[in-house]
Write a protein that holds these residues in place. Structure first.
Motif, short mmCIF file in Angstrom:
data_model
loop_
_atom_site.label_atom_id
_atom_site.label_comp_id
_atom_site.label_asym_id
_atom_site.label_seq_id
_atom_site.Cartn_x
_atom_site.Cartn_y
_atom_site.Cartn_z
N TYR A 20 33.40 38.36 50.74
CA TYR A 20 34.80 37.94 50.77
C TYR A 20 34.92 36.43 50.55
O TYR A 20 35.80 35.98 49.81
CB TYR A 20 35.47 38.35 52.09
N MET A 21 34.06 35.67 51.18
CA MET A 21 34.10 34.21 51.00
C MET A 21 33.77 33.83 49.56
O MET A 21 34.40 32.94 48.99
CB MET A 21 33.12 33.51 51.96
N ALA A 22 32.81 34.54 48.96
CA ALA A 22 32.43 34.25 47.58
C ALA A 22 33.58 34.55 46.60
O ALA A 22 33.64 33.97 45.52
CB ALA A 22 31.18 35.05 47.19
N SER A 23 34.49 35.43 47.01
CA SER A 23 35.63 35.77 46.14
C SER A 23 36.70 34.68 46.15
O SER A 23 37.67 34.76 45.41
CB SER A 23 36.24 37.09 46.57
N GLY A 24 36.53 33.69 47.03
CA GLY A 24 37.50 32.60 47.09
C GLY A 24 38.49 32.70 48.23
O GLY A 24 39.33 31.82 48.41
N LEU A 25 38.39 33.77 49.03
CA LEU A 25 39.28 33.87 50.19
C LEU A 25 38.82 32.89 51.27
O LEU A 25 37.65 32.56 51.37
CB LEU A 25 39.28 35.30 50.74
N VAL A 26 39.77 32.45 52.08
CA VAL A 26 39.51 31.47 53.13
C VAL A 26 39.70 32.14 54.49
O VAL A 26 40.70 32.82 54.72
CB VAL A 26 40.47 30.27 53.01
N ASP A 27 38.76 31.94 55.38
CA ASP A 27 38.83 32.46 56.75
C ASP A 27 39.66 31.48 57.57
O ASP A 27 39.16 30.45 58.02
CB ASP A 27 37.41 32.59 57.30
N VAL A 28 40.95 31.77 57.74
CA VAL A 28 41.84 30.81 58.40
C VAL A 28 41.54 30.65 59.89
O VAL A 28 41.77 29.60 60.46
CB VAL A 28 43.33 31.12 58.17
N THR A 29 41.01 31.69 60.52
CA THR A 29 40.67 31.57 61.94
C THR A 29 39.51 30.61 62.14
O THR A 29 39.49 29.84 63.10
CB THR A 29 40.34 32.94 62.55
N ALA A 30 38.55 30.63 61.23
CA ALA A 30 37.43 29.70 61.33
C ALA A 30 37.86 28.27 61.07
O ALA A 30 37.37 27.34 61.70
CB ALA A 30 36.32 30.10 60.37
N SER A 31 38.81 28.09 60.14
CA SER A 31 39.21 26.73 59.80
C SER A 31 40.21 26.13 60.79
O SER A 31 40.23 24.92 60.98
CB SER A 31 39.78 26.68 58.38
N LYS A 32 41.02 26.96 61.44
CA LYS A 32 42.06 26.45 62.34
C LYS A 32 41.81 26.77 63.80
O LYS A 32 42.41 26.16 64.68
CB LYS A 32 43.43 27.03 61.96
N GLY A 33 40.97 27.74 64.07
CA GLY A 33 40.78 28.22 65.45
C GLY A 33 39.76 27.41 66.24
O GLY A 33 39.27 26.38 65.80
N LYS A 34 39.45 27.92 67.42
CA LYS A 34 38.46 27.29 68.30
C LYS A 34 37.12 27.20 67.57
O LYS A 34 36.77 28.08 66.80
CB LYS A 34 38.28 28.12 69.57
N GLN A 35 36.38 26.17 67.86
CA GLN A 35 35.10 25.96 67.20
C GLN A 35 33.96 26.23 68.18
O GLN A 35 34.09 26.02 69.37
CB GLN A 35 35.01 24.54 66.65
N GLY A 36 32.84 26.69 67.66
CA GLY A 36 31.65 26.90 68.47
C GLY A 36 31.33 28.38 68.65
O GLY A 36 32.21 29.23 68.67
N PHE A 37 30.05 28.67 68.81
CA PHE A 37 29.58 30.04 68.95
C PHE A 37 30.25 30.71 70.15
O PHE A 37 30.26 30.19 71.25
CB PHE A 37 28.07 30.07 69.12
N GLY A 38 30.82 31.88 69.90
CA GLY A 38 31.46 32.65 70.96
C GLY A 38 32.90 32.28 71.24
O GLY A 38 33.62 33.04 71.89
#
Length: 131
Positions: A48-66
């Motif tokens: 999905y990432m290779a298709s050019g879609l952006v994971d908005v939760t990863a870019s705007k959400g909480k950071q760090g494992f878990g």
């Protein structure tokens, strides 16, 4: 087969110039959530990432494992929140992702422990109002 069909539809929709969003339970992990020293099968989300879609939760959400974990809640009455991994994603085309002002997994509200075995994932976008 399912992912190939979805990505073909995304490509067709992108050609119209509109926004495209793909979201739901992908039953897959993302490299964006994994520590470097943890190995996991992330091929579905990689595609999905290779298709050019952006994971908005990863870019705007909480950071760090878990911190963005969406499974498992306490719906099964284990007595503990064990949400470490995220299987639930909101993916958007870059033009729509640029309008995302907030995205998160609601895994810090005791009420969401009772609804499902997955925590809700939400995103807010700053879009022009239509008439």
């Amino acid at each position: 087969k399912e992912q190939k069909h979805i990505l073909n539809e995304v490509d067709n929709l992108k050609k119209t110039g509109g926004y495209v969003i793909v979201l739901g339970d992908f039953n897959s992990r993302s490299k964006l959530d994994m520590p470097e020293d943890v190995s996991s099968d992330t091929r579905v989300m990689d595609n999905y990432m290779a298709s050019g879609l952006v994971d908005v939760t990863a870019s705007k959400g909480k950071q760090g494992f878990g911190k963005r974990g969406s499974i498992m809640t306490n719906v099964h009455k284990t007595g503990k929140n064990i949400a470490i991994y995220r299987y639930d994603f909101i993916l958007a085309t870059p033009s729509l992702a640029a309008k995302c002002i907030d995205a998160k997994v609601v895994n810090d509200d005791p009420d969401t422990d009772k609804i499902s075995d997955h925590y809700p994932v939400i995103a807010d976008f700053d879009l022009p109002k239509t008439e």
